[in-house]
Enzyme design. Structure first.
Site, PDB file in Angstrom:
ATOM      1  N   HIS A 160       0.832  -1.215   0.000  1.00 12.53           N
ATOM      2  CA  HIS A 160       0.000   0.000   0.000  1.00 12.53           C
ATOM      3  C   HIS A 160       0.863   1.259   0.000  1.00 12.53           C
ATOM      4  O   HIS A 160       0.430   2.314   0.460  1.00 12.53           O
ATOM      5  CB  HIS A 160      -0.953   0.035   1.207  1.00 12.53           C
ATOM      6  CG  HIS A 160      -1.675  -1.257   1.445  1.00 12.53           C
ATOM      7  ND1 HIS A 160      -2.875  -1.556   0.865  1.00 12.53           N
ATOM      8  CD2 HIS A 160      -1.316  -2.351   2.174  1.00 12.53           C
ATOM      9  CE1 HIS A 160      -3.256  -2.769   1.241  1.00 12.53           C
ATOM     10  NE2 HIS A 160      -2.321  -3.274   2.019  1.00 12.53           N
ATOM     11  N   SER A 281      15.620  20.994 -17.001  1.00 14.81           N
ATOM     12  CA  SER A 281      14.455  21.811 -17.299  1.00 14.81           C
ATOM     13  C   SER A 281      14.936  23.093 -17.963  1.00 14.81           C
ATOM     14  O   SER A 281      16.009  23.596 -17.651  1.00 14.81           O
ATOM     15  CB  SER A 281      13.719  22.125 -16.001  1.00 14.81           C
ATOM     16  OG  SER A 281      12.969  23.306 -16.140  1.00 14.81           O
ATOM     17  N   LYS A 287      16.808  21.212 -11.858  1.00 11.10           N
ATOM     18  CA  LYS A 287      16.106  19.957 -12.150  1.00 11.10           C
ATOM     19  C   LYS A 287      16.953  18.925 -12.873  1.00 11.10           C
ATOM     20  O   LYS A 287      17.744  19.240 -13.740  1.00 11.10           O
ATOM     21  CB  LYS A 287      14.866  20.241 -13.030  1.00 11.10           C
ATOM     22  CG  LYS A 287      13.749  20.971 -12.320  1.00 11.10           C
ATOM     23  CD  LYS A 287      13.100  20.174 -11.207  1.00 11.10           C
ATOM     24  CE  LYS A 287      12.214  19.079 -11.733  1.00 11.10           C
ATOM     25  NZ  LYS A 287      10.971  19.586 -12.300  1.00 11.10           N
ATOM     26  N   GLU A 294      10.235   7.730 -17.360  1.00  7.38           N
ATOM     27  CA  GLU A 294       8.905   8.314 -17.582  1.00  7.38           C
ATOM     28  C   GLU A 294       8.380   7.960 -18.968  1.00  7.38           C
ATOM     29  O   GLU A 294       7.201   7.637 -19.143  1.00  7.38           O
ATOM     30  CB  GLU A 294       8.952   9.834 -17.418  1.00  7.38           C
ATOM     31  CG  GLU A 294       9.118  10.276 -15.980  1.00  7.38           C
ATOM     32  CD  GLU A 294       9.289  11.780 -15.881  1.00  7.38           C
ATOM     33  OE1 GLU A 294       8.271  12.496 -15.915  1.00  7.38           O
ATOM     34  OE2 GLU A 294      10.440  12.256 -15.789  1.00  7.38           O
TER      35      GLU A 294
END
Ligand code: ARG
Length: 460
Positions: A160, A281, A287, A294
């Site tokens: 969970h 970025s 970043k 992804e």
């Protein structure tokens, strides 16, 4: 000669198709990818025709010579593909006839594009399955190497997404190894079922010529022939089955990708991924984004979409061949491209993962990962499991109020929850003790993880 007389079926038609219809019905700009398989299939067919004295040895020689020339034109990228000739099969046949005359026109004896295309796709996909099998092997090897380095590195295991029990990072990675091994066996199963020759089915009913299908099957490396001509030209279940296996591989990779993304988040900080798999970025200078995982997660969506597309393509089709089937190729090709790129990049990226054991250890200090170990300890001292569960739940609440781990409570504090607790408890409450105690096949004990790695290696 009018434009329509140039077509393979021209005599029947009174007017040419519009440019739009020509473009709509053509497949040459994608099915030319199977050109070399088409030539292989045609040569095997022509040799059989000559062996069976359906065409002459002279015709066969001309076909072989013409096909050799066409093959080199294609390989050197000088072959002129034409929309007027609809698909890869007609383009090659037309060129053959231009090169060798009547012998080229005899090649299609006892054959149809329906059994021809079904053969080409199987030949093409078979090669791709062998590549995918190899790439899965590389991916498994990369996972095993990282797992071996971290057979004893502890991190919280989650259920969970809540801290559950300590596991080793090696053990965690081996879960993905098991998925990939099953994926590999699915690819092999798919290959075995697919590896049958459609040629000989002709348009749908077989042919009136005295063909020898078995010899063609042997020459093309098939394990046998498709037993029913209607089925041979019309089903694409092998493509659907492969795409299902591919979708499942992408789903497994996507789950791993999701974990990599999570682990690389500074809020978790369990790993870093080599810069060459990440991007920055354009606005936020700090970043470093895990683009490759992804995209893998995102690309799983397109492969799942292709599976759905192929299933729907097939579901309403009556026997036998229908032109709908021409729509099988783009999803199939894209599935193969997406999958092979993804597996290549993951096999490359896994060795570029830096593990941060301190961050994992710090996370283990939160969330009472050894609570089950305390309960098991009480059971071994004679307490029924449900009572042990309750005693530990109370101990966890006390530790929570104090803002510490279970192992930070004193023996006296612990004994308040059960008099069965002795000073041997502190070994049980350590992460190392918790890991080592799960010492059976499939368990997370470092020794078991190393043994599991060795067992997998022995099968590769
Ligand atoms: N390009 C077609 C395909 O991909 C080849 C078979 C065409 N057969 C036919 N009868 N129109 O399925």
């Amino acid at each position: 000669m009018t434009e329509e007389q140039g077509k393979a079926w021209s005599g029947r038609f009174s007017e040419p198709v519009s440019d739009l219809v020509k473009r709509y019905t053509a497949s040459v700009f994608f099915d030319r990818r199977m050109a070399l398989q088409d030539i292989r299939g045609s040569l095997a067919h022509a040799r059989m025709l000559a062996r069976q004295a359906i065409i002459s040895a002279t015709d066969l020689a001309a076909i072989e010579q013409g096909m050799a020339r066409i093959k080199s034109e294609i390989e050197q990228d000088v072959f002129v593909w034409s929309l007027d000739d609809e698909d890869v099969h007609l383009n090659i046949e037309k060129r053959l006839t231009a090169l060798v005359g009547d012998a080229g026109k005899r090649l299609h004896t006892g054959r149809s594009r329906n059994d021809q295309v079904a053969t080409d796709i199987r030949l093409w996909l078979r090669d791709m399955l062998d590549t995918i099998d190899r790439l899965l092997g590389d991916y498994i090897l990369a996972l095993l190497a990282l797992a071996e380095q971290h057979a004893g590195t502890a991190l919280p295991g989650f259920t969970h997404l809540q801290v559950a029990q300590p596991v080793t990072f090696g053990h965690h990675l081996l879960a993905y190894v098991e998925m990939a091994r099953r994926d590999r066996s699915r690819i092999r199963d798919c290959r075995a079922r697919m590896n049958r020759l459609p040629l000989g089915a002709a348009a749908l009913a077989g042919t009136t010529f005295p063909i020898d299908r078995e010899s063609v099957a042997r020459e093309l490396g098939f394990d046998g022939v498709c037993e029913n001509s209607l089925d041979a030209v019309s089903d694409r279940d092998f493509a659907i089955e492969f795409t299902a296996a591919a979708a499942l591989i992408m789903v497994h990779v996507s789950r791993f990708a999701e974990e990599l993304i999570l682990w690389m988040s500074p809020r978790v900080g369990f790993i870093d991924i080599a810069d060459r798999f990440c991007t920055g970025s354009s606005i936020m200078p700090q970043k470093k984004n895990p683009d490759v995982p992804e995209l893998a997660r995102g690309k799983s969506g397109r492969v799942i979409g292709h599976l759905t597309g192929l299933l729907v393509l097939m579901k309403g089709q009556p026997l036998a061949y229908n032109k709908d089937n021409q729509e099988d190729k783009e999803p199939l090709f894209d599935t193969v491209d997406t999958l092979t790129d993804t597996l290549r990049i993951f096999a490359d990226m896994v060795p570029g993962i830096t593990v941060k054991p301190e961050a994992m250890a710090a996370a283990l200090k939160q969330g009472y990962a050894t609570a089950t170990d305390l309960a098991d300890y009480l059971v071994k001292k004679g307490l029924p499991f449900r009572d042990a569960h309750e005693a530990v739940a109370r101990a966890v609440r006390a530790a929570e109020l104090k803002g510490c781990d279970l192992s930070d409570l004193s023996l006296a504090e612990l004994r308040a929850f059960s008099a069965l607790i002795g000073d041997d408890i502190f070994d049980v409450l350590t992460v190392a003790g918790s890991l080592a105690a799960r010492d059976h096949i499939g368990g997370t004990a470092p020794a078991q993880v190393r043994a599991a790695i060795a067992r997998v290696r022995a099968t590769l």
